[in-house]
Design an enzyme around this catalytic site. Structure first.
Site: not given
Length: 397
Positions: A9, A89, A113
């Site tokens: 990420k 996210s 997330s």
């Protein structure tokens, strides 16, 4: 994990790959490796690249689409591009694993997330206990609640990737040393005699969940229907607001190598930077950033909120877990992520099936602190017995 291609990420620091958190303000951000990236490399991982995320880990705007950032644009769900949400996210971490771009990916979670994009993209996602994995070298929201975690195609890979990131990090005061053999644990997993709590309202409202619970019962699990106590979560947003107000400047001061190229030193600067070109930088606004500045919670008030909510989250789960001697509580997707977040409890989500529309849905195992081994064993036994996960049709080759 020698030679395994891993994606990260884009809020996880990696030497030679700028870490942007999806924000134009950090496009030139050069760093060394985050502690977990150091561990991955020591264990032979091939860091293939960075993947998109909801900008600032979805703590920038309200009502904006998940999986969108000014740097990476809109992430799409391979099970239904422009049809199903990606979850966030860690949107790119979930979609990239589902689309077979890499063996596995690393996401981060503050509240949902990892669980949300894993569920939405039919991959296995683990949100560990706070402290099991280091958070240093990760663009923060909250030093109280943030954690990285593995996102994989199956439970065994999840245990492998988790193990490869372990280690006590002296620069993270919550970091612990773990000697648990997660991979050996999943090899000996079984559901027989395991006591699992299931939510009464979900049994009534969700047919896939109800049918899955029946399968678990057939596999030897003892099912206990629970109705958790009603608890108040007042103050949750203030934890994120005040932590990020303090934690972002600390990250920028300690992790950024080329400080002259980064035009912000904290939230106020980021707001001003974004307002200089709002169409490009914040097309959906920055209401959450503005809320951070407006939050007047004192340091003493914040400590009271943190302590109270940790107790609240644990009461929510422990009331049934202690009374019924449960091995885990079963949820759907990220439905109870907020309670697990403040309790600092781990959660593992495993593909449970697909709605009539084809949208993925997952079963989420929640346990007490540092019970990752139990959750992985339960998830592995469930996964092997049901094998419900299907690859997205257009990404099979």
């Amino acid at each position: 994990i020698y030679g395994m291609p891993i994606l990260l990420k884009d809020n996880i620091d990696t030497k030679g790959m700028n870490t942007t958190a999806g924000s134009i303000a950090l496009m030139d951000n050069e760093t060394d490796d985050a502690f977990i990236v150091q561990q991955l490399k020591k264990n032979g991982a091939l860091i293939l690249g960075k993947v998109n995320l909801s900008e600032w880990a979805y703590f920038l705007c309200t009502g904006c689409p998940v999986g969108y950032s000014a740097v990476g644009g809109q992430t799409l769900n391979p099970y239904g591009r422009k049809v199903f949400e990606t979850g966030g996210s860690s949107a790119g971490s979930g979609t990239s694993v589902a689309a077979n771009y890499a063996v596995a990916a690393v996401g981060t979670e503050t509240s949902g997330s990892i669980l949300s994009p894993s569920s939405q993209n039919s991959v296995v996602g683990l949100k560990p206990t706070i402290g099991l994995l280091s958070r240093s070298g990760i663009v923060p929201i909250s030093s109280t609640l943030d954690t990285p975690g593995p996102m994989t195609k199956n439970v065994i890979d999840n245990a492998i990737l988790l193990s490869a990131m372990l280690g006590k990090d002296l620069s993270d005061n919550t970091s612990v040393a773990s000697t648990t053999d997660y991979m050996n644990g999943v090899a000996t997993s079984s559901l027989k005699g395991k006591r699992l709590g299931v939510f009464s309202n979900l049994m009534e409202e969700n047919e896939i969940y109800k049918n899955t619970v029946e399968k678990l019962k057939d596999l030897g699990a003892e099912i206990v229907v629970v109705t958790p106590p009603t608890v108040e979560m007042n103050g949750f947003l203030s934890i994120l607001n005040i932590d990020m107000k303090n934690d972002l400047p600390a990250y920028l001061n300690t992790q950024v190598k080329n400080k002259d190229a980064i035009k912000i030193g904290g939230i106020q600067d980021a707001i001003a930077f974004n307002n200089m070109d709002s169409l490009v930088r914040i097309p959906y606004g920055q209401a959450l950033f503005e809320g951070i500045v407006a939050d007047s919670t004192t340091a003493e008030g914040l400590e009271e909120i943190k302590s109270r909510l940790e107790k609240t989250g644990r009461v929510f789960f422990d009331t049934a877990m202690d009374k019924e001697n449960l091995d885990a509580v079963l949820s759907i997707n990220n439905y109870h992520a907020g309670y697990a977040a403040v309790a600092k409890y781990p959660a593992l989500t495993v593909p449970m099936g697909y709605k009539e529309t084809g949208e993925p849905i997952s079963l989420t195992f929640i346990g007490k602190q540092f019970q990752e081994n139990t959750l992985l064993q339960l998830g592995q036994a469930y996964e092997m017995a049901t094998k419900v996960r299907k690859m997205p049709e257009t990404f099979k080759n």
